[in-house]
Design a protein around this motif. Structure first.
Motif, short mmCIF file in Angstrom:
data_model
loop_
_atom_site.label_atom_id
_atom_site.label_comp_id
_atom_site.label_asym_id
_atom_site.label_seq_id
_atom_site.Cartn_x
_atom_site.Cartn_y
_atom_site.Cartn_z
N ILE A 23 12.11 39.21 -19.47
CA ILE A 23 12.46 37.83 -19.82
C ILE A 23 12.11 37.60 -21.28
CG2 ILE A 23 12.00 35.39 -19.34
CD1 ILE A 23 11.18 36.28 -16.47
N ASP A 24 13.10 37.20 -22.06
CA ASP A 24 12.91 36.88 -23.47
C ASP A 24 13.14 35.37 -23.61
OD1 ASP A 24 13.41 36.33 -26.25
OD2 ASP A 24 13.73 38.48 -26.55
N VAL A 25 12.06 34.64 -23.83
CA VAL A 25 12.13 33.18 -23.85
C VAL A 25 12.98 32.69 -25.01
CG1 VAL A 25 10.76 31.06 -23.98
CG2 VAL A 25 9.93 33.00 -22.62
N GLU A 26 12.80 33.25 -26.21
CA GLU A 26 13.55 32.78 -27.38
C GLU A 26 15.05 33.03 -27.22
OE1 GLU A 26 13.94 33.91 -32.05
OE2 GLU A 26 11.90 33.76 -31.25
N LYS A 27 15.41 34.20 -26.73
CA LYS A 27 16.83 34.51 -26.54
C LYS A 27 17.41 33.85 -25.29
CE LYS A 27 16.79 39.02 -28.81
NZ LYS A 27 16.92 40.47 -28.59
N GLY A 28 16.54 33.40 -24.39
CA GLY A 28 17.01 32.77 -23.16
C GLY A 28 17.60 33.75 -22.17
N THR A 29 17.07 34.98 -22.16
CA THR A 29 17.65 36.01 -21.30
C THR A 29 16.65 36.53 -20.27
OG1 THR A 29 17.03 37.76 -22.87
CG2 THR A 29 19.24 36.81 -23.09
N ALA A 30 17.21 37.00 -19.18
CA ALA A 30 16.46 37.72 -18.15
C ALA A 30 17.31 38.94 -17.81
CB ALA A 30 16.23 36.85 -16.93
N VAL A 31 16.84 40.12 -18.18
CA VAL A 31 17.59 41.35 -18.01
C VAL A 31 16.93 42.19 -16.93
CG1 VAL A 31 18.35 43.49 -19.13
CG2 VAL A 31 18.35 41.33 -20.42
N VAL A 32 17.73 42.60 -15.95
CA VAL A 32 17.24 43.45 -14.87
C VAL A 32 17.64 44.88 -15.16
CG1 VAL A 32 17.27 43.90 -12.39
CG2 VAL A 32 17.54 41.55 -13.23
N ASP A 33 16.66 45.76 -15.24
CA ASP A 33 16.89 47.20 -15.42
C ASP A 33 16.52 47.84 -14.09
OD1 ASP A 33 17.34 49.70 -16.44
OD2 ASP A 33 15.64 49.67 -17.84
N HIS A 34 17.52 48.10 -13.24
CA HIS A 34 17.30 48.48 -11.84
C HIS A 34 17.73 49.92 -11.57
CE1 HIS A 34 16.96 47.93 -7.51
NE2 HIS A 34 18.09 48.60 -7.42
N TYR A 35 16.94 50.60 -10.75
CA TYR A 35 17.25 51.97 -10.31
C TYR A 35 17.24 52.00 -8.79
CZ TYR A 35 16.08 53.23 -15.09
OH TYR A 35 16.05 53.31 -16.46
N ASP A 36 18.30 52.55 -8.19
CA ASP A 36 18.33 52.77 -6.75
C ASP A 36 17.92 54.20 -6.46
OD1 ASP A 36 19.30 50.31 -5.67
OD2 ASP A 36 21.26 50.78 -6.51
N ARG A 37 17.12 54.38 -5.43
CA ARG A 37 16.80 55.71 -4.95
C ARG A 37 17.75 56.02 -3.80
NH1 ARG A 37 11.62 53.32 -4.67
NH2 ARG A 37 10.33 53.85 -6.43
N PHE A 38 18.14 57.27 -3.66
CA PHE A 38 19.00 57.63 -2.54
C PHE A 38 18.76 59.09 -2.17
CE2 PHE A 38 21.36 58.39 -6.40
CZ PHE A 38 21.93 59.64 -6.20
N MET A 39 19.08 59.40 -0.94
CA MET A 39 18.98 60.77 -0.47
C MET A 39 20.34 61.42 -0.66
SD MET A 39 17.98 62.25 3.28
CE MET A 39 16.48 61.32 3.35
N ASP A 40 20.35 62.62 -1.16
CA ASP A 40 21.58 63.34 -1.40
C ASP A 40 21.57 64.60 -0.53
OD1 ASP A 40 24.00 64.09 -2.47
OD2 ASP A 40 23.16 64.79 -4.37
N THR A 41 22.71 64.95 -0.02
CA THR A 41 22.84 66.15 0.79
C THR A 41 23.95 67.01 0.21
OG1 THR A 41 22.15 64.93 2.75
CG2 THR A 41 23.25 67.02 3.12
N THR A 42 23.70 68.28 0.06
CA THR A 42 24.70 69.21 -0.42
C THR A 42 24.92 70.25 0.67
OG1 THR A 42 23.98 68.90 -2.68
CG2 THR A 42 25.31 70.84 -2.24
N ASN A 43 26.17 70.54 0.97
CA ASN A 43 26.50 71.51 1.99
C ASN A 43 27.09 72.75 1.36
OD1 ASN A 43 29.00 72.41 3.97
ND2 ASN A 43 27.04 72.18 4.98
N SER A 44 26.74 73.87 1.94
CA SER A 44 27.28 75.15 1.49
C SER A 44 27.51 76.01 2.72
CB SER A 44 26.26 75.79 0.55
OG SER A 44 26.57 77.14 0.33
N VAL A 45 28.69 76.60 2.83
CA VAL A 45 29.01 77.49 3.94
C VAL A 45 29.34 78.86 3.35
CG1 VAL A 45 30.58 77.95 5.86
CG2 VAL A 45 29.89 75.59 5.33
N THR A 46 28.70 79.87 3.88
CA THR A 46 28.95 81.24 3.42
C THR A 46 29.34 82.10 4.61
OG1 THR A 46 27.29 80.94 1.71
CG2 THR A 46 27.95 83.20 2.19
N SER A 47 30.41 82.80 4.46
CA SER A 47 30.84 83.71 5.52
C SER A 47 30.72 85.14 5.00
CB SER A 47 32.29 83.40 5.91
OG SER A 47 32.72 84.28 6.90
N LEU A 48 30.08 86.01 5.76
CA LEU A 48 29.89 87.40 5.33
C LEU A 48 30.66 88.33 6.25
CD1 LEU A 48 26.09 87.27 4.67
CD2 LEU A 48 27.90 87.15 2.99
#
Length: 128
Positions: A103-128
């Motif tokens: 929050i910057d009172v002089e500029k009259g701003t409220a800036v949100v710097d937000h980060y979402d956490r998430f789970m990521d899944t990667t799939n790999s199939v190998t045929s031999l």
């Protein structure tokens, strides 16, 4: 469902209260995960970059679920939750999210710097 205050009106009023008490900048750090979220820290500084206490009491009836008289710190906290619920509702669910509200009172701003956490899944199939 409880009425939600107008975010711009809340910002305008909060900025006026902060200015009245010599506050130039506020940083709110928040974090949430696993169905729980909270503000981690709220720091305020004057124009000389000296830390300012937010213990002064103000009358702020705009937030209907709060006592009409609360500390500046509590008012900043409630404003932060208004912003987060409006723009990042559920940031505290599952892996959650975190960030800062600057929050910057002089500029009259409220800036949100937000980060979402998430789970990521990667799939790999190998045929031999």
């Amino acid at each position: 469902m409880r009425p939600t205050p107008d975010l711009q009106a809340a910002k305008t009023e909060l900025l006026a209260f902060l200015k009245q008490h010599g506050v130039a900048h506020v940083i709110v750090e928040y974090d949430g995960a696993g169905d729980s979220g909270q503000t981690e820290a709220i720091t305020a500084h004057n124009a000389s970059r000296e830390e300012v206490s937010l213990t002064a009491e103000i009358a702020w009836p705009l937030i209907p679920w709060c006592d009409p008289v609360l500390t500046l710190r509590d008012a900043v906290d409630e404003f932060a939750w208004l912003i987060l619920n409006r723009n990042h509702g559920g940031f505290y669910n599952n892996e959650g999210g975190y960030g800062e509200i600057r929050i910057d009172v002089e500029k009259g701003t409220a800036v949100v710097d937000h980060y979402d956490r998430f789970m990521d899944t990667t799939n790999s199939v190998t045929s031999l």
